[in-house]
Design a protein around this motif. Structure first.
Motif, PDB file in Angstrom:
ATOM      1  N   ASP A  65     -31.218  31.283 -52.202  1.00 50.48           N
ATOM      2  CA  ASP A  65     -32.062  32.341 -51.632  1.00 50.48           C
ATOM      3  C   ASP A  65     -32.836  31.828 -50.419  1.00 50.48           C
ATOM      4  O   ASP A  65     -32.977  32.540 -49.411  1.00 50.48           O
ATOM      5  N   ILE A  66     -33.346  30.595 -50.510  1.00 50.79           N
ATOM      6  CA  ILE A  66     -34.086  30.019 -49.379  1.00 50.79           C
ATOM      7  C   ILE A  66     -33.138  29.785 -48.204  1.00 50.79           C
ATOM      8  O   ILE A  66     -33.500  29.994 -47.038  1.00 50.79           O
ATOM      9  N   TRP A  67     -31.915  29.348 -48.503  1.00 49.41           N
ATOM     10  CA  TRP A  67     -30.915  29.155 -47.441  1.00 49.41           C
ATOM     11  C   TRP A  67     -30.613  30.473 -46.731  1.00 49.41           C
ATOM     12  O   TRP A  67     -30.552  30.526 -45.499  1.00 49.41           O
ATOM     13  N   TRP A  69     -32.552  32.926 -46.391  1.00 46.92           N
ATOM     14  CA  TRP A  69     -33.750  33.318 -45.644  1.00 46.92           C
ATOM     15  C   TRP A  69     -33.977  32.459 -44.411  1.00 46.92           C
ATOM     16  O   TRP A  69     -34.349  32.957 -43.347  1.00 46.92           O
ATOM     17  N   SER A  70     -33.735  31.152 -44.544  1.00 42.09           N
ATOM     18  CA  SER A  70     -34.111  30.210 -43.487  1.00 42.09           C
ATOM     19  C   SER A  70     -32.944  29.677 -42.675  1.00 42.09           C
ATOM     20  O   SER A  70     -33.124  29.251 -41.531  1.00 42.09           O
ATOM     21  N   LEU A  77     -32.434  21.267 -48.186  1.00 40.21           N
ATOM     22  CA  LEU A  77     -33.437  21.918 -49.021  1.00 40.21           C
ATOM     23  C   LEU A  77     -33.590  21.196 -50.350  1.00 40.21           C
ATOM     24  O   LEU A  77     -34.704  20.984 -50.833  1.00 40.21           O
ATOM     25  N   MET A 118     -41.455  29.811 -52.551  1.00 43.36           N
ATOM     26  CA  MET A 118     -40.892  31.131 -52.265  1.00 43.36           C
ATOM     27  C   MET A 118     -41.968  32.213 -52.275  1.00 43.36           C
ATOM     28  O   MET A 118     -41.960  33.114 -51.435  1.00 43.36           O
ATOM     29  N   TYR A 121     -44.295  31.630 -49.041  1.00 40.65           N
ATOM     30  CA  TYR A 121     -43.688  31.977 -47.754  1.00 40.65           C
ATOM     31  C   TYR A 121     -42.955  33.321 -47.785  1.00 40.65           C
ATOM     32  O   TYR A 121     -42.245  33.661 -46.847  1.00 40.65           O
ATOM     33  N   VAL A 123     -40.395  34.393 -49.441  1.00 36.65           N
ATOM     34  CA  VAL A 123     -38.936  34.309 -49.406  1.00 36.65           C
ATOM     35  C   VAL A 123     -38.370  35.350 -50.381  1.00 36.65           C
ATOM     36  O   VAL A 123     -38.779  35.387 -51.542  1.00 36.65           O
TER      37      VAL A 123
END
Length: 230
Positions: A65-67, A69-70, A77, A118, A121, A123
């Motif tokens: 999920d962070i990947w 988003w970012s 990560l 998450m 920020y 996310v």
């Protein structure tokens, strides 16, 4: 200040604790302005079982999920959060591989770092949301703190599980004494319509809620009568 310890005896709500090392009393006096009459401690019962595959699955789902988003590579990560874990635990290493020696509690600490990130920020939870342990107090606390619905992740209101009553003035209520959970408008209406028990069965979440301290309640702008807590 974190110190390892072992419980030597249980007696109702009292525990006999043996620390692995002596307490630095001078440091405690500094922390409490010389008054050691009301020292507060936090007890965490460590789960010594080997870290679970479902914890690994959740970690990489959240990393995904962070990947999304970012755009930051997954391996970078992963390394970032492993380093954050080492910093938090004074150099302790973490692994979620099949042959890991880390415990369930170790893995939970790592997951808390990711979930904190998450929420902080904003996310979006996508792949990892269905795997989140919604029955855990820490997750429910973060949902309240960041006003995210426990069920769907949308913007939430703070739902009181003990009814305040029609015409009751919420600003005159000490909310630290009441159990709450974060629910969006849609799920707030639903729990009122079908009842807490059916709601819990439907979404596989506990409907006992949690209690929040004064500092958190004020941060999320829940007005109330907190004079007794001052």
């Amino acid at each position: 200040m974190w110190l390892p310890a072992f419980v030597r005896n249980f007696r109702g709500n009292q525990l006999l604790i043996q620390l692995e090392q002596s307490v630095n009393l001078e440091r405690l006096k500094t922390m409490y302005d010389g008054n050691l009459g009301k020292v507060l401690v936090r007890i965490e019962f460590v789960d010594p079982r080997k870290a679970r595959p479902k914890q690994r699955a959740l970690f990489f789902a959240l990393i995904g999920d962070i990947w999304n988003w970012s755009g930051q590579p997954v391996e970078e990560l992963k390394e970032y959060f492993y380093i954050q874990y080492a910093i938090k635990t004074a150099g302790k290493e973490i692994s979620l591989a099949d042959n890991t020696k880390n415990t369930v509690s170790d893995a939970n600490q790592l997951l808390e770092l990711v979930i904190d990130f998450m929420f902080d920020y904003k996310v979006p939870f996508k792949q990892g949301y269905e795997l989140l342990p919604k029955d855990e107090t820490y997750y429910m606390y973060l949902c309240c703190k960041h006003r995210k619905c426990t069920i769907c992740g949308q913007h939430a209101d703070i739902h009181h599980l003990e009814t305040i009553g029609i015409g009751g003035n919420r600003t005159k209520v000490d909310h630290t004494k009441r159990h709450v959970m974060a629910l969006c408008r849609s799920h707030h209406v639903e729990i009122e319509q079908i009842g807490a028990r059916n709601f819990g069965y439907k979404y596989h979440v506990p409907v006992t809620g949690i209690k929040l301290d004064v500092e958190t309640l004020r941060k999320i702008h829940v007005a109330g009568n907190y004079e007794e807590e001052e």
